[in-house]
Design a protein around this motif. Structure first.
Motif, PDB file in Angstrom:
ATOM      1  N   SER A   1       0.825  -1.209   0.000  1.00  0.00           N
ATOM      2  CA  SER A   1       0.000   0.000   0.000  1.00  0.00           C
ATOM      3  C   SER A   1       0.863   1.266   0.000  1.00  0.00           C
ATOM      4  CB  SER A   1      -0.968   0.011   1.183  1.00  0.00           C
ATOM      5  OG  SER A   1      -0.264  -0.018   2.403  1.00  0.00           O
ATOM      6  N   ASP A   2       2.025   1.219   0.654  1.00  0.00           N
ATOM      7  CA  ASP A   2       2.946   2.363   0.626  1.00  0.00           C
ATOM      8  C   ASP A   2       3.472   2.596  -0.782  1.00  0.00           C
ATOM      9  OD1 ASP A   2       2.693   2.730   3.365  1.00  0.00           O
ATOM     10  OD2 ASP A   2       4.575   1.713   3.852  1.00  0.00           O
ATOM     11  N   TYR A   3       3.877   1.515  -1.437  1.00  0.00           N
ATOM     12  CA  TYR A   3       4.402   1.620  -2.808  1.00  0.00           C
ATOM     13  C   TYR A   3       3.324   2.149  -3.746  1.00  0.00           C
ATOM     14  CZ  TYR A   3       6.571   0.264  -7.240  1.00  0.00           C
ATOM     15  OH  TYR A   3       7.090   0.266  -8.512  1.00  0.00           O
ATOM     16  N   LYS A   4       2.114   1.639  -3.599  1.00  0.00           N
ATOM     17  CA  LYS A   4       1.009   2.091  -4.439  1.00  0.00           C
ATOM     18  C   LYS A   4       0.735   3.583  -4.205  1.00  0.00           C
ATOM     19  CE  LYS A   4      -3.715   1.088  -5.803  1.00  0.00           C
ATOM     20  NZ  LYS A   4      -4.875   0.191  -5.643  1.00  0.00           N
ATOM     21  N   ALA A   5       0.761   4.021  -2.951  1.00  0.00           N
ATOM     22  CA  ALA A   5       0.545   5.433  -2.636  1.00  0.00           C
ATOM     23  C   ALA A   5       1.640   6.301  -3.261  1.00  0.00           C
ATOM     24  CB  ALA A   5       0.506   5.634  -1.117  1.00  0.00           C
ATOM     25  N   ASP A   6       2.878   5.820  -3.223  1.00  0.00           N
ATOM     26  CA  ASP A   6       3.979   6.566  -3.844  1.00  0.00           C
ATOM     27  C   ASP A   6       3.787   6.673  -5.356  1.00  0.00           C
ATOM     28  OD1 ASP A   6       5.254   7.026  -1.423  1.00  0.00           O
ATOM     29  OD2 ASP A   6       6.508   5.230  -1.592  1.00  0.00           O
ATOM     30  N   LEU A   7       3.357   5.583  -5.987  1.00  0.00           N
ATOM     31  CA  LEU A   7       3.122   5.609  -7.432  1.00  0.00           C
ATOM     32  C   LEU A   7       1.983   6.567  -7.784  1.00  0.00           C
ATOM     33  CD1 LEU A   7       3.494   1.837  -8.397  1.00  0.00           C
ATOM     34  CD2 LEU A   7       5.080   3.705  -8.902  1.00  0.00           C
ATOM     35  N   LEU A   8       0.939   6.572  -6.979  1.00  0.00           N
ATOM     36  CA  LEU A   8      -0.179   7.486  -7.230  1.00  0.00           C
ATOM     37  C   LEU A   8       0.255   8.941  -7.066  1.00  0.00           C
ATOM     38  CD1 LEU A   8      -3.067   5.507  -5.518  1.00  0.00           C
ATOM     39  CD2 LEU A   8      -2.779   5.944  -7.971  1.00  0.00           C
ATOM     40  N   GLU A   9       1.111   9.200  -6.079  1.00  0.00           N
ATOM     41  CA  GLU A   9       1.629  10.553  -5.899  1.00  0.00           C
ATOM     42  C   GLU A   9       2.464  10.967  -7.119  1.00  0.00           C
ATOM     43  OE1 GLU A   9       4.517  13.162  -2.939  1.00  0.00           O
ATOM     44  OE2 GLU A   9       4.183  11.049  -2.520  1.00  0.00           O
ATOM     45  N   LEU A  10       3.307  10.071  -7.581  1.00  0.00           N
ATOM     46  CA  LEU A  10       4.103  10.361  -8.777  1.00  0.00           C
ATOM     47  C   LEU A  10       3.211  10.608  -9.984  1.00  0.00           C
ATOM     48  CD1 LEU A  10       7.009   7.792  -8.436  1.00  0.00           C
ATOM     49  CD2 LEU A  10       7.184  10.282  -8.297  1.00  0.00           C
ATOM     50  N   LYS A  11       2.166   9.815 -10.110  1.00  0.00           N
ATOM     51  CA  LYS A  11       1.215   9.989 -11.218  1.00  0.00           C
ATOM     52  C   LYS A  11       0.610  11.381 -11.187  1.00  0.00           C
ATOM     53  CE  LYS A  11      -3.059   8.119 -13.103  1.00  0.00           C
ATOM     54  NZ  LYS A  11      -4.144   7.155 -12.901  1.00  0.00           N
ATOM     55  N   GLN A  12       0.216  11.826 -10.002  1.00  0.00           N
ATOM     56  CA  GLN A  12      -0.376  13.161  -9.871  1.00  0.00           C
ATOM     57  C   GLN A  12       0.647  14.249 -10.199  1.00  0.00           C
ATOM     58  OE1 GLN A  12      -3.721  13.825  -9.296  1.00  0.00           O
ATOM     59  NE2 GLN A  12      -2.997  15.808 -10.019  1.00  0.00           N
ATOM     60  N   LEU A  13       1.862  14.084  -9.721  1.00  0.00           N
ATOM     61  CA  LEU A  13       2.912  15.060 -10.033  1.00  0.00           C
ATOM     62  C   LEU A  13       3.167  15.128 -11.536  1.00  0.00           C
ATOM     63  CD1 LEU A  13       5.428  14.207  -7.173  1.00  0.00           C
ATOM     64  CD2 LEU A  13       4.138  16.342  -7.428  1.00  0.00           C
ATOM     65  N   ILE A  14       3.153  13.993 -12.191  1.00  0.00           N
ATOM     66  CA  ILE A  14       3.353  13.964 -13.644  1.00  0.00           C
ATOM     67  C   ILE A  14       2.194  14.633 -14.356  1.00  0.00           C
ATOM     68  CG2 ILE A  14       3.443  12.437 -15.663  1.00  0.00           C
ATOM     69  CD1 ILE A  14       5.048  10.475 -13.818  1.00  0.00           C
ATOM     70  N   GLU A  15       0.970  14.349 -13.953  1.00  0.00           N
ATOM     71  CA  GLU A  15      -0.196  14.982 -14.565  1.00  0.00           C
ATOM     72  C   GLU A  15      -0.163  16.499 -14.387  1.00  0.00           C
ATOM     73  OE1 GLU A  15      -3.479  12.887 -12.821  1.00  0.00           O
ATOM     74  OE2 GLU A  15      -3.193  11.135 -14.117  1.00  0.00           O
ATOM     75  N   ASP A  16       0.212  16.940 -13.193  1.00  0.00           N
ATOM     76  CA  ASP A  16       0.312  18.388 -12.933  1.00  0.00           C
ATOM     77  C   ASP A  16       1.376  19.039 -13.802  1.00  0.00           C
ATOM     78  OD1 ASP A  16      -1.651  18.016 -11.013  1.00  0.00           O
ATOM     79  OD2 ASP A  16      -0.276  18.194  -9.311  1.00  0.00           O
ATOM     80  N   LYS A  17       2.520  18.372 -13.933  1.00  0.00           N
ATOM     81  CA  LYS A  17       3.615  18.907 -14.737  1.00  0.00           C
ATOM     82  C   LYS A  17       3.221  18.974 -16.215  1.00  0.00           C
ATOM     83  CE  LYS A  17       7.122  20.155 -13.662  1.00  0.00           C
ATOM     84  NZ  LYS A  17       7.631  21.518 -13.399  1.00  0.00           N
ATOM     85  N   LEU A  18       2.522  17.960 -16.699  1.00  0.00           N
ATOM     86  CA  LEU A  18       2.090  17.964 -18.096  1.00  0.00           C
ATOM     87  C   LEU A  18       1.113  19.104 -18.381  1.00  0.00           C
ATOM     88  CD1 LEU A  18       1.683  14.145 -18.758  1.00  0.00           C
ATOM     89  CD2 LEU A  18       3.340  15.678 -19.822  1.00  0.00           C
ATOM     90  N   LYS A  19       0.285  19.438 -17.415  1.00  0.00           N
ATOM     91  CA  LYS A  19      -0.647  20.558 -17.570  1.00  0.00           C
ATOM     92  C   LYS A  19       0.099  21.885 -17.641  1.00  0.00           C
ATOM     93  CE  LYS A  19      -4.535  18.324 -15.306  1.00  0.00           C
ATOM     94  NZ  LYS A  19      -5.352  18.264 -14.085  1.00  0.00           N
ATOM     95  N   GLU A  20       1.220  21.971 -16.900  1.00  0.00           N
ATOM     96  CA  GLU A  20       2.037  23.200 -16.901  1.00  0.00           C
ATOM     97  C   GLU A  20       2.717  23.436 -18.243  1.00  0.00           C
ATOM     98  OE1 GLU A  20       5.029  23.507 -13.898  1.00  0.00           O
ATOM     99  OE2 GLU A  20       3.644  22.900 -12.326  1.00  0.00           O
ATOM    100  N   LEU A  21       3.104  22.362 -18.900  1.00  0.00           N
ATOM    101  CA  LEU A  21       3.894  22.488 -20.134  1.00  0.00           C
ATOM    102  C   LEU A  21       3.052  22.912 -21.324  1.00  0.00           C
ATOM    103  CD1 LEU A  21       6.111  19.305 -19.747  1.00  0.00           C
ATOM    104  CD2 LEU A  21       6.746  21.652 -19.235  1.00  0.00           C
TER     105      LEU A  21
END
Length: 73
Positions: A53-73
């Protein structure tokens, strides 16, 4: 496989001449290693050590960071 002294010297010379490229490629490799760690690697063993569950939470956080960054670009 052993790397020759000449190849090591050439690699260091390239790294010194292209520091931004070297840094970028290192960061990309680390991110990919965390997301898709190959079986038998230190990364895979460390991921297994953590709770799923920790690993999954980390992956979901990374996914959100990537989505946010893609919106910025």
């Amino acid at each position: 496989m052993a790397v020759s002294k000449a190849q090591l010297k050439a690699n260091r010379k390239y790294d010194a001449k292209h520091p931004q490229q070297t840094t970028y490629m290192t960061l990309r490799r680390q991110a990919r290693s965390f997301i898709a760690a190959a079986e038998g690697t230190k990364a895979a063993e460390a991921i297994k050590w953590r709770d799923t569950s920790d690993y999954k939470a980390d992956l979901l956080e990374l996914k959100q960071l990537i989505e946010d960054k893609l919106k910025e670009l």
